[in-house]
Design a protein around this motif. Sequence first.
Motif, PDB file in Angstrom:
ATOM      1  N   THR A  99       0.816  -1.224   0.000  1.00  0.00           N
ATOM      2  CA  THR A  99       0.000   0.000   0.000  1.00  0.00           C
ATOM      3  C   THR A  99       0.844   1.267   0.000  1.00  0.00           C
ATOM      4  O   THR A  99       0.506   2.248  -0.658  1.00  0.00           O
ATOM      5  N   SER A 100       1.962   1.212   0.730  1.00  0.00           N
ATOM      6  CA  SER A 100       2.821   2.383   0.803  1.00  0.00           C
ATOM      7  C   SER A 100       3.382   2.732  -0.588  1.00  0.00           C
ATOM      8  O   SER A 100       3.374   3.889  -1.003  1.00  0.00           O
ATOM      9  N   SER A 106       0.227   6.278  -6.930  1.00  0.00           N
ATOM     10  CA  SER A 106      -1.013   7.031  -7.148  1.00  0.00           C
ATOM     11  C   SER A 106      -0.729   8.525  -7.224  1.00  0.00           C
ATOM     12  O   SER A 106      -1.351   9.241  -8.013  1.00  0.00           O
ATOM     13  N   ALA A 179      -8.096  17.611  -5.947  1.00  0.00           N
ATOM     14  CA  ALA A 179      -8.655  17.130  -4.672  1.00  0.00           C
ATOM     15  C   ALA A 179      -8.083  15.754  -4.343  1.00  0.00           C
ATOM     16  O   ALA A 179      -7.700  15.474  -3.208  1.00  0.00           O
ATOM     17  N   GLU A 180      -8.003  14.916  -5.368  1.00  0.00           N
ATOM     18  CA  GLU A 180      -7.466  13.570  -5.207  1.00  0.00           C
ATOM     19  C   GLU A 180      -6.003  13.636  -4.745  1.00  0.00           C
ATOM     20  O   GLU A 180      -5.604  12.930  -3.823  1.00  0.00           O
ATOM     21  N   SER A 182      -4.434  16.129  -3.219  1.00  0.00           N
ATOM     22  CA  SER A 182      -4.245  16.656  -1.855  1.00  0.00           C
ATOM     23  C   SER A 182      -4.600  15.579  -0.830  1.00  0.00           C
ATOM     24  O   SER A 182      -3.958  15.463   0.210  1.00  0.00           O
ATOM     25  N   TYR A 183      -5.594  14.760  -1.158  1.00  0.00           N
ATOM     26  CA  TYR A 183      -5.972  13.664  -0.261  1.00  0.00           C
ATOM     27  C   TYR A 183      -4.837  12.642  -0.156  1.00  0.00           C
ATOM     28  O   TYR A 183      -4.464  12.218   0.938  1.00  0.00           O
ATOM     29  N   LEU A 184      -4.295  12.282  -1.305  1.00  0.00           N
ATOM     30  CA  LEU A 184      -3.216  11.283  -1.317  1.00  0.00           C
ATOM     31  C   LEU A 184      -1.972  11.815  -0.607  1.00  0.00           C
ATOM     32  O   LEU A 184      -1.296  11.078   0.105  1.00  0.00           O
ATOM     33  N   LEU A 187      -2.446  11.566   3.049  1.00  0.00           N
ATOM     34  CA  LEU A 187      -2.240  10.179   3.481  1.00  0.00           C
ATOM     35  C   LEU A 187      -0.764   9.836   3.520  1.00  0.00           C
ATOM     36  O   LEU A 187      -0.274   9.196   4.442  1.00  0.00           O
ATOM     37  N   ARG A 190       1.565  10.958   6.426  1.00  0.00           N
ATOM     38  CA  ARG A 190       1.493  10.209   7.677  1.00  0.00           C
ATOM     39  C   ARG A 190       1.347  11.128   8.884  1.00  0.00           C
ATOM     40  O   ARG A 190       1.727  10.785   9.987  1.00  0.00           O
ATOM     41  N   GLU A 192      -0.284  12.536  11.835  1.00  0.00           N
ATOM     42  CA  GLU A 192      -1.333  12.040  12.724  1.00  0.00           C
ATOM     43  C   GLU A 192      -2.441  13.078  12.896  1.00  0.00           C
ATOM     44  O   GLU A 192      -3.566  12.753  13.190  1.00  0.00           O
ATOM     45  N   LEU A 195      -4.787  13.346   9.369  1.00  0.00           N
ATOM     46  CA  LEU A 195      -5.269  12.122   8.741  1.00  0.00           C
ATOM     47  C   LEU A 195      -6.706  12.265   8.277  1.00  0.00           C
ATOM     48  O   LEU A 195      -7.583  12.591   9.073  1.00  0.00           O
ATOM     49  N   PRO A 196      -6.952  12.031   6.993  1.00  0.00           N
ATOM     50  CA  PRO A 196      -8.333  12.085   6.537  1.00  0.00           C
ATOM     51  C   PRO A 196      -9.080  10.847   7.035  1.00  0.00           C
ATOM     52  O   PRO A 196      -8.494   9.782   7.125  1.00  0.00           O
ATOM     53  N   ASN A 197     -10.322  11.003   7.380  1.00  0.00           N
ATOM     54  CA  ASN A 197     -11.060   9.813   7.829  1.00  0.00           C
ATOM     55  C   ASN A 197     -12.180   9.416   6.884  1.00  0.00           C
ATOM     56  O   ASN A 197     -13.060   8.670   7.235  1.00  0.00           O
ATOM     57  N   THR A 198     -12.129   9.964   5.669  1.00  0.00           N
ATOM     58  CA  THR A 198     -13.135   9.518   4.685  1.00  0.00           C
ATOM     59  C   THR A 198     -12.436   8.859   3.535  1.00  0.00           C
ATOM     60  O   THR A 198     -11.273   9.053   3.321  1.00  0.00           O
TER      61      THR A 198
END
Lengths: 198, 189
Positions: A99-100, A106, A179-180, A182-184, A187, A190, A192, A195-198
Amino acid sequence: MSVDAELDVWRREWQSETAVPAAGLRGKVQRQSRIMRMTLMAEVLVTVVMGGGTTAWAVRSRQPDTMVLAAAVWVFLAAAWTFAIVSRRDCWSPAALNTSAFLDLSIRRCRSAISATTFGTILYFCELLFCLTWVFRHLSQREPIRLEAFLSSGPVAVVWLCTLTYVGFVLWYRRKKRAELSYLLALDGRSEHALPNT
Amino acid sequence: MWSTAADNVLADFDSAIPARRALEQRFDRLLAENGPALSRMAGSYTNSTSDRDDLFQEIAMAVWQALPRFRGDCSERTFLFRIAQNRALSYLARNRYRDMRKKEESEDELELPDPRPDPEAGLAREQQGARLLKAIRLLPVLYRQVVTLTLEGIEYREIAQILGISESNVGVRLNRGRHMLRRLLEDQR
């Protein structure tokens, strides 16, 4: 309740949901794979039809302006393919990376998509300028035509409409990709606290 | 010369069909064995049954595409969950705005799973499961990954392989995730 007992209770509750969606999943998946292959084939087909078509026309007509058109189409196609290959160079990778590593991939894909929209828009307007100039010149050789009349004619109005749609799509797509990204990045940071929770 | 070439093509074709069938059987087996776990995982990243099904299908498609390249350098389950976690992240990133809007609208809605054959016996457990799922959805993604994988009974070492982090990091995230989950479940009471 001890920590392990708590985890066991959660595990039982969690695993009590055993529904699996969609019958005939393999059929759907294979169909989607075919669609993806067909999309790639469509890109190649557009290249062959556009490039081959204008080249065949230039060879048959032997007119200088059709030769210019054929050459320009190949230049535009070469520019598009070169950019596509270069921008996708670091973005191909097997789906089973951890995943990392996948997150890094991504982010690269996202940045590549954003720069592709910039390049695509520049290329689109270059092509538009060239094509409109070429068509205007081509028509003017048959009979004199005023530039304003040409630019406001029915077929060219369709081109303006397509251009508006294209610009709208590019703006929407860029916002979505930003938007994608900035979200990535959040994530990947790291952090703390972020951290996005959606 | 032509007949040799044609024979080679036919031989390739003959060997491709059983290989394809083996791939299909392997895919079906993997999905049959891990389908419920993947579906639960997909459910923790989505807010509705239809979105869960969409994500599940995306995961299945990624598995189908990656399966021919799988050379057994990790367990099948690790391979499968890596793909699933990756797809889930992509899905979240792609639908970020839409999900944020939806989340606000359905903050108080609790979507229960489909009814079981024995509704009375399963109802309490289902409601608890739904409550747990709702709380898990509220966890930050990095904790949610570790918590859901742990709830599937996957060991620290394997979780570390799936996520590409150290085992001690898995422990830290799990501890924090559990702490947050406990609080969220208490708040729901």
